[in-house]
Structure formats: C-alpha cells, structure tokens
Enzyme design. Structure first.
Site, PDB file in Angstrom:
ATOM      1  N   SER A   1       0.699  -1.050  -0.203  1.00 46.72           N
ATOM      2  CA  SER A   1      -0.105  -0.126  -0.046  1.00 46.72           C
ATOM      3  C   SER A   1       1.029   1.163   0.281  1.00 46.72           C
ATOM      4  O   SER A   1       0.156   2.749  -0.181  1.00 46.72           O
ATOM      5  CB  SER A   1      -0.642   0.500   1.234  1.00 46.72           C
ATOM      6  OG  SER A   1      -1.502  -1.260   1.415  1.00 46.72           O
TER       7      SER A   1
ATOM      8  N   HIS B   1      -2.097  -3.426  -6.896  1.00 52.15           N
ATOM      9  CA  HIS B   1      -3.099  -2.765  -5.364  1.00 52.15           C
ATOM     10  C   HIS B   1      -4.330  -3.003  -5.190  1.00 52.15           C
ATOM     11  O   HIS B   1      -4.981  -2.116  -5.852  1.00 52.15           O
ATOM     12  CB  HIS B   1      -2.410  -0.992  -4.702  1.00 52.15           C
ATOM     13  CG  HIS B   1      -2.185  -0.608  -3.649  1.00 52.15           C
ATOM     14  ND1 HIS B   1      -3.394   0.543  -3.694  1.00 52.15           N
ATOM     15  CD2 HIS B   1      -2.371  -1.517  -2.395  1.00 52.15           C
ATOM     16  CE1 HIS B   1      -3.522   0.417  -2.561  1.00 52.15           C
ATOM     17  NE2 HIS B   1      -3.499  -1.058  -1.076  1.00 52.15           N
TER      18      HIS B   1
ATOM     19  N   GLU C   1      -5.229   0.005  -8.869  1.00 55.34           N
ATOM     20  CA  GLU C   1      -3.782   0.550  -8.789  1.00 55.34           C
ATOM     21  C   GLU C   1      -2.509  -0.287  -9.076  1.00 55.34           C
ATOM     22  O   GLU C   1      -2.352  -0.971  -8.192  1.00 55.34           O
ATOM     23  CB  GLU C   1      -3.720   1.696  -7.727  1.00 55.34           C
ATOM     24  CG  GLU C   1      -4.870   2.684  -7.321  1.00 55.34           C
ATOM     25  CD  GLU C   1      -3.941   3.304  -6.065  1.00 55.34           C
ATOM     26  OE1 GLU C   1      -4.023   4.252  -5.929  1.00 55.34           O
ATOM     27  OE2 GLU C   1      -3.945   2.571  -4.723  1.00 55.34           O
TER      28      GLU C   1
ATOM     29  N   ASN D   1      -4.425   6.079  -1.321  1.00 52.61           N
ATOM     30  CA  ASN D   1      -4.276   6.093   0.789  1.00 52.61           C
ATOM     31  C   ASN D   1      -3.357   7.115   0.899  1.00 52.61           C
ATOM     32  O   ASN D   1      -3.325   7.867   1.527  1.00 52.61           O
ATOM     33  CB  ASN D   1      -3.205   4.485   0.259  1.00 52.61           C
ATOM     34  CG  ASN D   1      -3.813   3.881   0.437  1.00 52.61           C
ATOM     35  OD1 ASN D   1      -5.110   3.233   1.061  1.00 52.61           O
ATOM     36  ND2 ASN D   1      -3.438   2.231   0.601  1.00 52.61           N
TER      37      ASN D   1
HETATM   38  N1  LIG Z   1      -5.241  -4.754   4.715  1.00 55.13           N
HETATM   39  C1  LIG Z   1      -5.525  -3.444   4.036  1.00 55.13           C
HETATM   40  O1  LIG Z   1      -6.413  -3.012   4.048  1.00 55.13           O
HETATM   41  C2  LIG Z   1      -4.519  -3.503   2.764  1.00 55.13           C
HETATM   42  C3  LIG Z   1      -5.427  -2.990   1.293  1.00 55.13           C
HETATM   43  C4  LIG Z   1      -4.730  -2.937   0.282  1.00 55.13           C
HETATM   44  C5  LIG Z   1      -3.369  -3.490   0.974  1.00 55.13           C
HETATM   45  N2  LIG Z   1      -2.427  -4.102   1.756  1.00 55.13           N
HETATM   46  C6  LIG Z   1      -1.282  -4.640   1.581  1.00 55.13           C
HETATM   47  O2  LIG Z   1      -1.845  -5.687   1.778  1.00 55.13           O
HETATM   48  C7  LIG Z   1      -0.623  -6.323   1.964  1.00 55.13           C
HETATM   49  C8  LIG Z   1      -1.226  -7.559   3.307  1.00 55.13           C
HETATM   50  O3  LIG Z   1      -1.220  -6.729   3.883  1.00 55.13           O
HETATM   51  P1  LIG Z   1      -3.029  -7.263   5.116  1.00 55.13           P
HETATM   52  O4  LIG Z   1      -3.611  -6.627   5.808  1.00 55.13           O
HETATM   53  O5  LIG Z   1      -3.620  -8.471   4.593  1.00 55.13           O
HETATM   54  O6  LIG Z   1      -1.864  -8.518   5.731  1.00 55.13           O
HETATM   55  P2  LIG Z   1      -2.154  -8.956   7.500  1.00 55.13           P
HETATM   56  O7  LIG Z   1      -1.139  -9.164   8.203  1.00 55.13           O
HETATM   57  O8  LIG Z   1      -3.743  -9.063   7.156  1.00 55.13           O
HETATM   58  O9  LIG Z   1      -1.764 -10.787   5.669  1.00 55.13           O
HETATM   59  C9  LIG Z   1      -0.319 -10.323   5.870  1.00 55.13           C
HETATM   60  C10 LIG Z   1      -0.433 -12.482   5.978  1.00 55.13           C
HETATM   61  O10 LIG Z   1       1.222 -12.179   5.297  1.00 55.13           O
HETATM   62  C11 LIG Z   1       1.211 -13.742   5.871  1.00 55.13           C
HETATM   63  N3  LIG Z   1       2.754 -14.154   5.588  1.00 55.13           N
HETATM   64  C12 LIG Z   1       3.857 -13.462   6.490  1.00 55.13           C
HETATM   65  N4  LIG Z   1       5.179 -13.754   6.140  1.00 55.13           N
HETATM   66  C13 LIG Z   1       4.763 -15.117   5.371  1.00 55.13           C
HETATM   67  C14 LIG Z   1       5.612 -15.383   4.578  1.00 55.13           C
HETATM   68  N5  LIG Z   1       6.915 -15.480   4.361  1.00 55.13           N
HETATM   69  N6  LIG Z   1       4.806 -16.073   3.469  1.00 55.13           N
HETATM   70  C15 LIG Z   1       3.947 -16.178   2.920  1.00 55.13           C
HETATM   71  N7  LIG Z   1       2.862 -15.748   3.925  1.00 55.13           N
HETATM   72  C16 LIG Z   1       3.153 -14.871   4.773  1.00 55.13           C
HETATM   73  C17 LIG Z   1       0.754 -14.115   7.378  1.00 55.13           C
HETATM   74  O11 LIG Z   1       1.123 -15.194   7.857  1.00 55.13           O
HETATM   75  C18 LIG Z   1      -0.613 -13.538   7.045  1.00 55.13           C
HETATM   76  O12 LIG Z   1      -1.760 -13.934   6.941  1.00 55.13           O
HETATM   77  C19 LIG Z   1       0.334  -5.307   2.788  1.00 55.13           C
HETATM   78  O13 LIG Z   1       1.352  -4.823   2.250  1.00 55.13           O
HETATM   79  C20 LIG Z   1      -0.456  -4.034   3.108  1.00 55.13           C
HETATM   80  O14 LIG Z   1      -0.121  -2.839   2.581  1.00 55.13           O
HETATM   81  C21 LIG Z   1      -3.485  -4.193   2.363  1.00 55.13           C
END
Ligand SMILES: NC(=O)c1ccc[n+]([C@@H]2O[C@H](COP(=O)([O-])OP(=O)(O)OC[C@H]3O[C@@H](n4cnc5c(N)ncnc54)[C@H](O)[C@@H]3O)[C@@H](O)[C@H]2O)c1
Length: 596
Positions: free
Chosen positions: A121, A142, A154, A192
């Site tokens: 993000s 994204h 995005e 964002n």
């Molecule tokens: N939460 C949101 O609203 C949102 C929206 C758009 C983008 N993002 C982006 O998406 C990405 C993930 O965010 P999220 O909110 O889903 O996080 P989250 O914490 O909910 O999930 C992350 C997952 O990654 C796993 N993980 C960690 N290390 C790992 C590895 N080495 N191999 C495989 N899996 C691994 C974890 O076990 C966890 O289940 C981030 O870059 C975030 O910025 C988030």
C-alpha cells in the site's frame, strides 16, 4: 504477444491475500495460495470458504460455481510451490525487509518469464524490485479491501517496469472485471495518499476525546455518504497494517506530520487490538474476523428515556433567518410537531420563506412521503413574523442568518434581551467559533451549535457543538431535540470544521495538490476514491458541487486555526477561485459544466 495468465500465485493469505485468491479463482484462473505455516493456510482457506458460502447464501454465486472456484485453489506452505505460475502477487505484512526477502526468493523459485507483483500500500515498488534480478518484471498491483468487492486496482509501474508487463497486467485487471488506474511509484499511490491523512486525523480526534468513536463514524457516514466511518475502516484495514502504512508514508512522503501515526495506534497494536481480524480494535466484534460489532463498555446508551435525561422540555421553537438553511430547518421542526415561529427581516422575506416551505412540503406529498393532512398540519404549526420580540416565550431559538460573526453576535445579544430565562440558543454556523457567539450573551451556558446539513429535510446528520461554557443540560436538550427530529446528533467540541468539514476538506485539498503535482488526472483520482474506497463522489466532483470558493474559505479557516502546514490551501485551488472557476455554479470548476 500478450502473456496468458492461466495460473497465479498469492503469497500471504491474511486480510488482503485471501480476498485476492477469491478474485482470481472466481475468474477461472488457477491459484497457488501460499502461507508460512499449515495453520495460516487453514486460516486463509476458512476465510475463502466463509466468503464464498456467504455469496451462495445471498444468491450471488451458484453452488456448482463455488465448488469449481474452490477446486481452482491449491493450498501450499512455502514459496517453492510457485515454480510454474505466470504471475505472483505478494500480500505479506507491510515491511520492506520482509518483502525484499520474499522477492529475492520468488526470483529464485519462479520461472524466468513470471511477473512478480506486490500488493503493497505504501512501500516503494522500486525498492522491492531491486531485490530481484528481473526488476523490469516487477510491478505493483494494489487491490482494495475487500478485494472481491472493490472495483479499483492501482497498477504501479516503476521506472524500470517494461511497457509490455504494464500492458499485460492492465489487460488482466480488465479480465478480472476491475477498473485500473496506472500510476508511478509514489508513497500511498492515489487512494491511500488521500485516505490515510484523514484516517489518522480521525484517530487523533478520538484520542483527544473531541468526539466519541460512534459520533466520528456517524458524522462521516451521514454527513458525506461514506460507506463506513474512519474508525470502523481502520478496524477493517487492520491497525498493524494501518500503522505500517502511515509510518512508511510519513518517511517516504516528505515527513508530513499528518502521516505521523497517532500514538494511540501503536498502543493498540502493542495491546493486540488489531481491528476486526483480532476481534477488537476501536470496536469490539463478535469474534476474530467477524464484521459484526457487539456492544462493549464504551457503547453509548441511546434509548429514548436515557437521551432525554437532564434535557429541558421544548415545545416552541424560534427560527431566525430566511435562507436555504432556515427554510429547511423550519420544515424539519414543523414536520416533527414543534410549534414554530419563523422570524425574518421583513414581510416580503417571510412570504418567500413560507412559499419555499410550502413548495418543499408539496413535493413530499407528490412523492407520497407526506399526506395532505400532515402537510397542512405542519404549515399550521408555523407562525410567520418579522420581529424578534415574538421569540420572548420560545423554548429554543435556532439562528440561521448570514455567516458573519458581527451579524450573529448582534443577533445573539438581542436574543439575550428578548428571550425568557432557560431558553436554549442555538447557532447553525458551519465555520465560526460558537464561543464567540455565546459570549455575546449573558448566558453562554445556554448557547450551543446545531450544525444542520443541506438540504436539512433530507440530510440525517446534525453536529451538536459544545463550547467550553455550554452546560450539560443544554447539551442534553440539544441531543433530545435532534432525536425528536429523527436526526442523528453527533456531539463535538468547538473547533474549526467541527467533525465533518475538519476531516473532509483537508482530503479535498490534498486531492488538488496531487493534481497540481501532475501525479494523476482528475478523472483517475475521482475513480480511485469512488471505486477503491466506495465514496459517492470523487474529490473533484464534490469540489465542483460544493463550490471552489466555499471550499477554499473552509480550508483557510482550518489552516488559520490549527496552523497545520499540511492544511495550507492548494495554490491551484486559490488560482481557480481567482479566475472565477467556482464549480457548477459558475459553469466551470475542475470540469467544464457548460457542455453537458
Ligand atoms: N488491509 C488492507 O486494507 C490492505 C489494502 C490494500 C493493500 N494492503 C497491503 O496488503 C499487504 C498485506 O496486508 P494485510 O492487511 O493482508 O496483512 P495481514 O497481516 O492481514 O496478512 C498478512 C499475511 O501474510 C502472512 N505472511 C507473513 N510472512 C509470510 C511469508 N514469509 N510467506 C507467506 N506468508 C507470509 C501472514 O501469516 C499473514 O497471514 C500489505 O502490503 C498491505 O499494505 C492492505
């Protein structure tokens, strides 16, 4: 020739990853879904089955299609399973070193022609790409939360991403039924960058007890038509993820203090209050992962009896003014059964206001929303007057005259002389300090702000503005009146912009700055906020409706009061106003409205 994407990998199956798996599998693409442990894989699988089962229950997905969708997903632990996919999307936590490690590993595991994409993000896609030997095949894709629902993607190209990779990913987004905006690699991209300053500001309002969580969220939902309030959205995003995004944006985005995470966020993350995913964040949820909010110790009591606690009885209401707001407010009170005295500055004005109220009530009758008897009864409750003396025995006065402090102060001084003791004196000002108006009287404890939104008969929100002198009784009375009007009253302090404008206008101003910096176009920025965040209008559409001059005036007030450098009005906004491009009302603002 364009690439075929028959199989993709998703790394990390948390909030975003599980949804991204669903997006691909729904569109007939095989997915290798990867996590770090069997337990984490299982969590991702449960999220996907839960989501698809809900779609089946709602009749949005046939059972056979659900089964086919689930059969397309291959659940695996470890990145080695990704050796033959055409594209990988990484959605692990928002840490640069973790993402760089994963990309280096993906580079080793994946076939040479595979595209490697990050769902980051806020981190630099360029910095992630240089961890591989194929930065030209690294790109940002994204998605927005929840990925299966939100239409926007995005697509982030770095200076080295190949043009054919960008084109193929754009075509893929289209195949997924998404609308993409393609942009360069800047902290927070479009959505964002515009969203997180606002979210952080909302958290700071909550942290400083400026307003309750329910009131902050209700204000933005009901005042701006947003699908959810900022604190509920923080819970959906995840406080840990939101913290990392803010922290990165602060460091990458020019150290704008508005992105410095509010201390409360870090405290909540440390305490394990991560939002929906942990079952508790700003709100408490039925269980971890559930969207259902359950009452907790901070939930306000909103039943009728409790609301009226300590409130004064109000039967007769005086409404001063003859403009749009006064007209709407007269209608609201009369329809709710109050006896109303409308005071204008002359019989001619009174006749006009009376006509406008009649027209509006008649519209209600034509639309079948109001019976003729109720219309006549409402009109029968209003007395039309041109002298303030008729307000001697009302219980509440609502002032809605011109937005000029000297005029309002003079009016309140007169009301102080005329009105009986114990009357609640309310101003509808949207930008002046209520305390200035209150101090024009000898009874500041009885003065409060009642900020209605336009059009008052339709908009469900009223901001109840307490000054440091407002009594608890006055405040309780204002809350009870709003409830009796069928409005949601949100209580806040006496600061510039109250809740809604203080949170809305800096965001609009940021959008103008983004346009000014040529990062994106007005159309793409509007798309990003509508399709990525579910806003009813994009920032430029809204600015043209509100009026650029009005927006600039509000932004200036915010800047002058809070002295926040990030609130300084965008020079482009000032130039457009100077040029007479004021929005729809002048035929031209950010867009030309004369051609339609
Ligand atoms: N939460 C949101 O609203 C949102 C929206 C758009 C983008 N993002 C982006 O998406 C990405 C993930 O965010 P999220 O909110 O889903 O996080 P989250 O914490 O909910 O999930 C992350 C997952 O990654 C796993 N993980 C960690 N290390 C790992 C590895 N080495 N191999 C495989 N899996 C691994 C974890 O076990 C966890 O289940 C981030 O870059 C975030 O910025 C988030």
């Amino acid at each position: 020739m364009a690439r075929e994407f028959t199989s993709v990998g998703v790394v990390g199956l948390g909030t975003m990853g599980a949804g991204i798996v669903e997006v691909f599998a729904r569109n007939g693409i095989d997915v290798v879904a990867v996590e770090i442990s069997a337990a984490a894989v299982e969590r991702g699988r449960v999220t996907l089955t839960g989501s698809t089962d809900r779609a089946v229950a709602k009749g949005k997905l046939a059972e056979a299609d659900r089964d086919a969708l689930l059969a397309r997903v291959d659940w695996q632990v470890g990145l080695d399973a990704l050796h033959s996919v055409d594209l990988v999307i990484e959605a692990v936590p928002e840490h640069l070193d973790l993402k760089q490690r994963i990309f280096a590993e993906l580079d080793r595991v994946c076939k040479p022609e595979a595209i490697l994409a990050t769902n980051t993000s806020s981190l630099s896609v360029t910095e992630i790409s240089v961890a591989t030997t194929r930065p030209n095949q690294v790109i940002g894709i994204h998605f927005f939360n929840p990925a299966p629902v939100m239409k926007l993607v995005e697509v982030v190209r770095t200076v080295v991403t190949s043009a054919d990779v960008v084109a193929d990913v754009e075509a893929l987004c289209e195949r997924l039924g998404k609308v993409d905006v393609t942009i360069s690699d800047r902290a927070g991209f479009i959505a964002n960058a515009l969203l997180f300053g606002y979210l952080n500001h909302a958290v700071s309002m909550f942290e400083s007890r400026y307003a309750t969580r329910e009131d902050i969220d209700a204000a933005m939902k009901l005042g701006c038509g947003l699908p959810m309030g900022p604190l509920a959205l923080m819970d959906l995003i995840g406080l840990d993820t939101a913290y990392e995004i803010l922290d990165t944006m602060y460091r990458r985005g020019g150290r704008d203090r508005r992105h410095a995470p509010v201390p409360l966020i870090k405290q909540m993350v440390t305490a394990g209050l991560l939002g929906r995913k942990s079952g508790r964040g700003f709100y408490t949820y039925e269980r971890p992962g559930s969207p259902v909010v359950v009452p907790d110790e901070h939930t306000p009591v909103t039943t009728g009896a409790a609301l009226a606690d300590g409130a004064r009885a109000i039967a007769k209401v005086g409404i001063v003014g003859s403009g749009t707001m006064a007209t709407g407010i007269i209608e609201v009170f009369a329809k709710a059964g109050y006896e109303v005295i409308s005071v204008t500055r002359g019989a001619e004005k009174s006749a006009k206001v009376c006509e406008a109220v009649k027209t509006s009530l008649n519209k209600g009758v034509v639309r079948g929303k109001l019976s003729e008897e109720d219309r006549d009864a409402a009109l029968g409750r209003v007395t039309w007057s041109a002298t303030l003396d008729h307000l001697a025995d009302v219980d509440l006065v609502v002032e809605a005259v011109v937005e000029e402090l000297s005029v309002k102060k003079a009016l309140f001084a007169s009301l102080d002389e005329i009105c009986k003791p114990g009357v609640v004196l309310a101003t509808t000002t949207s930008s002046l300090p209520v305390i200035d108006v209150a101090m024009a009287t000898q009874r500041p404890a009885d003065v409060i702000g009642l900020h209605f939104f336009n059009p008052a008969p339709i908009m469900p929100l009223v901001e109840i503005v307490q000054t440091i002198r407002t009594s608890a009784e006055t405040s309780a009375t204002a809350r009870a009146v709003c409830a009796a009007l069928g409005k949601t009253g949100v209580v806040c302090g006496d600061r510039s912009g109250f809740i809604v404008n203080a949170l809305l206008f800096p965001y609009l101003n940021d959008a103008v700055k983004m346009l000014e910096a040529s990062y994106s176009t007005a159309d793409d920025i509007d798309y990003a906020m509508k399709l990525g965040c579910g806003y009813p209008m994009g920032p430029f559409e809204l600015l043209d409706v509100v009026g650029l001059d009005v927006s600039l005036a509000i932004q200036r007030e915010l800047y002058l009061e809070l002295r926040e450098p990030g609130f300084a009005p965008a020079p482009l906004l000032e130039h457009l106003v100077t040029a007479g491009y004021l929005g729809r009302k002048s035929g031209r603002g950010f867009r030309d409205h004369t051609k339609r």
